[in-house]
Scaffold this motif. Sequence first.
Motif, mmCIF file in Angstrom:
data_model
loop_
_atom_site.group_PDB
_atom_site.id
_atom_site.type_symbol
_atom_site.label_atom_id
_atom_site.label_comp_id
_atom_site.label_asym_id
_atom_site.label_seq_id
_atom_site.Cartn_x
_atom_site.Cartn_y
_atom_site.Cartn_z
ATOM 1 N N MET A 75 0.843 -1.218 0.000
ATOM 2 C CA MET A 75 0.000 0.000 0.000
ATOM 3 C C MET A 75 0.869 1.255 0.000
ATOM 4 S SD MET A 75 -3.339 -0.656 0.012
ATOM 5 C CE MET A 75 -4.279 0.525 0.971
ATOM 6 N N LYS A 76 1.942 1.219 0.764
ATOM 7 C CA LYS A 76 2.860 2.371 0.798
ATOM 8 C C LYS A 76 3.481 2.613 -0.573
ATOM 9 C CE LYS A 76 3.550 3.856 5.211
ATOM 10 N NZ LYS A 76 3.743 5.263 5.649
ATOM 11 N N ASN A 77 3.757 1.533 -1.284
ATOM 12 C CA ASN A 77 4.369 1.638 -2.613
ATOM 13 C C ASN A 77 3.339 1.836 -3.720
ATOM 14 O OD1 ASN A 77 7.048 1.326 -1.741
ATOM 15 N ND2 ASN A 77 6.912 -0.904 -1.799
ATOM 16 N N GLU A 78 2.059 1.964 -3.332
ATOM 17 C CA GLU A 78 0.956 2.157 -4.277
ATOM 18 C C GLU A 78 0.838 0.993 -5.270
ATOM 19 O OE1 GLU A 78 1.247 5.980 -6.120
ATOM 20 O OE2 GLU A 78 1.058 7.062 -4.225
ATOM 21 N N ASP A 79 1.250 -0.193 -4.819
ATOM 22 C CA ASP A 79 1.083 -1.407 -5.614
ATOM 23 C C ASP A 79 -0.153 -2.122 -5.070
ATOM 24 O OD1 ASP A 79 1.369 -3.567 -7.253
ATOM 25 O OD2 ASP A 79 3.488 -3.916 -6.798
ATOM 26 N N TYR A 80 -1.329 -1.592 -5.424
ATOM 27 C CA TYR A 80 -2.568 -1.984 -4.758
ATOM 28 C C TYR A 80 -3.008 -3.403 -5.106
ATOM 29 C CZ TYR A 80 -2.607 3.033 -3.975
ATOM 30 O OH TYR A 80 -2.259 4.316 -3.617
ATOM 31 N N GLU A 81 -2.753 -3.860 -6.296
ATOM 32 C CA GLU A 81 -3.160 -5.211 -6.670
ATOM 33 C C GLU A 81 -2.412 -6.260 -5.843
ATOM 34 O OE1 GLU A 81 -2.825 -5.815 -10.840
ATOM 35 O OE2 GLU A 81 -4.499 -4.478 -11.329
ATOM 36 N N LYS A 82 -1.113 -6.051 -5.621
ATOM 37 C CA LYS A 82 -0.346 -6.973 -4.780
ATOM 38 C C LYS A 82 -0.773 -6.857 -3.319
ATOM 39 C CE LYS A 82 3.760 -7.370 -7.691
ATOM 40 N NZ LYS A 82 5.231 -7.175 -7.780
ATOM 41 N N ALA A 83 -1.167 -5.662 -2.912
ATOM 42 C CA ALA A 83 -1.668 -5.477 -1.549
ATOM 43 C C ALA A 83 -2.933 -6.294 -1.337
ATOM 44 C CB ALA A 83 -1.929 -3.996 -1.286
ATOM 45 N N VAL A 84 -3.787 -6.322 -2.347
ATOM 46 C CA VAL A 84 -5.023 -7.112 -2.269
ATOM 47 C C VAL A 84 -4.686 -8.586 -2.021
ATOM 48 C CG1 VAL A 84 -6.974 -7.982 -3.614
ATOM 49 C CG2 VAL A 84 -6.426 -5.555 -3.663
ATOM 50 N N GLU A 85 -3.732 -9.127 -2.758
ATOM 51 C CA GLU A 85 -3.367 -10.539 -2.608
ATOM 52 C C GLU A 85 -2.769 -10.814 -1.230
ATOM 53 O OE1 GLU A 85 -4.233 -12.813 -4.746
ATOM 54 O OE2 GLU A 85 -5.154 -11.190 -5.919
ATOM 55 N N ALA A 86 -1.958 -9.884 -0.718
ATOM 56 C CA ALA A 86 -1.341 -10.068 0.598
ATOM 57 C C ALA A 86 -2.404 -10.062 1.700
ATOM 58 C CB ALA A 86 -0.309 -8.973 0.852
ATOM 59 N N TYR A 87 -3.361 -9.134 1.614
ATOM 60 C CA TYR A 87 -4.427 -9.080 2.627
ATOM 61 C C TYR A 87 -5.318 -10.319 2.563
ATOM 62 C CZ TYR A 87 -3.220 -4.200 3.585
ATOM 63 O OH TYR A 87 -2.569 -3.050 3.961
ATOM 64 N N GLU A 118 -11.069 -13.428 11.062
ATOM 65 C CA GLU A 118 -11.803 -12.583 12.000
ATOM 66 C C GLU A 118 -11.203 -11.183 12.162
ATOM 67 O OE1 GLU A 118 -14.623 -13.716 13.108
ATOM 68 O OE2 GLU A 118 -14.239 -15.662 12.181
ATOM 69 N N ASP A 119 -10.071 -10.937 11.549
ATOM 70 C CA ASP A 119 -9.410 -9.646 11.762
ATOM 71 C C ASP A 119 -10.092 -8.563 10.941
ATOM 72 O OD1 ASP A 119 -7.397 -7.439 11.376
ATOM 73 O OD2 ASP A 119 -6.225 -8.742 12.693
ATOM 74 N N GLU A 120 -10.752 -7.628 11.620
ATOM 75 C CA GLU A 120 -11.495 -6.560 10.946
ATOM 76 C C GLU A 120 -10.573 -5.522 10.296
ATOM 77 O OE1 GLU A 120 -14.652 -6.448 10.330
ATOM 78 O OE2 GLU A 120 -14.972 -8.353 11.382
ATOM 79 N N GLU A 121 -9.431 -5.302 10.921
ATOM 80 C CA GLU A 121 -8.489 -4.333 10.340
ATOM 81 C C GLU A 121 -7.988 -4.812 8.972
ATOM 82 O OE1 GLU A 121 -4.204 -2.127 11.339
ATOM 83 O OE2 GLU A 121 -5.133 -3.480 12.799
#
Length: 273
Positions: free
Chosen positions: A119-131, A140-143
């Motif tokens: 997310m910091k690197n604005e690589d949002y598609e990879k962020a989606v996969e990591a989350y 159960e993690d809401e964050e």
Amino acid sequence: MKKIMNKLFALLLLGMITSGMAQEEKKKEAEKALKNSMNLTWEANKELSEDEFIEAEADYRRAISKSRENAIAPYNLGTAYYKKESLEEAFGRFKQAGEVAGAKAEKHKAFHNMGNVFMKNEDYEKAVEAYKEALRNNPEDEETRYNLALAKALAEQQKNQDKDGDKDEESKEDEDSENKGKKEQEDQQQDNKEKDGGDQEKEDNKEGEGEEKKEQPKQGEKPEDKKQPKPNQLSPQQIKSLLEAMQNEENKVQEKMNEKKVKGPKSKNAKDW
């Protein structure tokens, strides 16, 4: 035969006992290494809390080298890097923690923080996969769930902006191509004008040269008199010749008349001898 079988059995049993002892020894060594690694991790945590980053970093590295089973040391070191905006180093340590972690809770934290780096690197598609991977280990993690939704929205927005950018780039290329075509057409027209003007100038020069050639006499010839007589009109030379001829004829007539006056008429009485 029975003795041989007994020996083979004894050897097999001895090998199993030896292997078990070796495995037990390795297990004890691994437990000891993990204990030492955890002690170093505790020291590093203490140093980091006292803002002694260099000492903490060194102890975290020592802890990691002591035992590959310690997922806390690379995770905490990654967190320290993340707070200092050293995102590349942070990501590497979070990835390492996720690989060695045995518990799902530890894997969840590692992948959650990997998503934060993306997310910091604005690589949002990879962020989606990591989350998503983080939620697989702790649904159960809401964050994490909130971060996933945000990453999806930003990824979609980024994709639309890229499409608009591609369209703008295509429009710019089309405009540049059109302007280039117009420029080439204008240049061609200008070239044609210059060519036509040059051809006309050459033709005029050619005609002028032709006229000059007509007017100029050939080598060895005298220039013609511009005041040439018109058709049926005598030249001065011809008039002079005619006058001389007339004068000669008149002189001849006058001479004949003079001869008659001198002789006179014949006499009727002529002397005889």
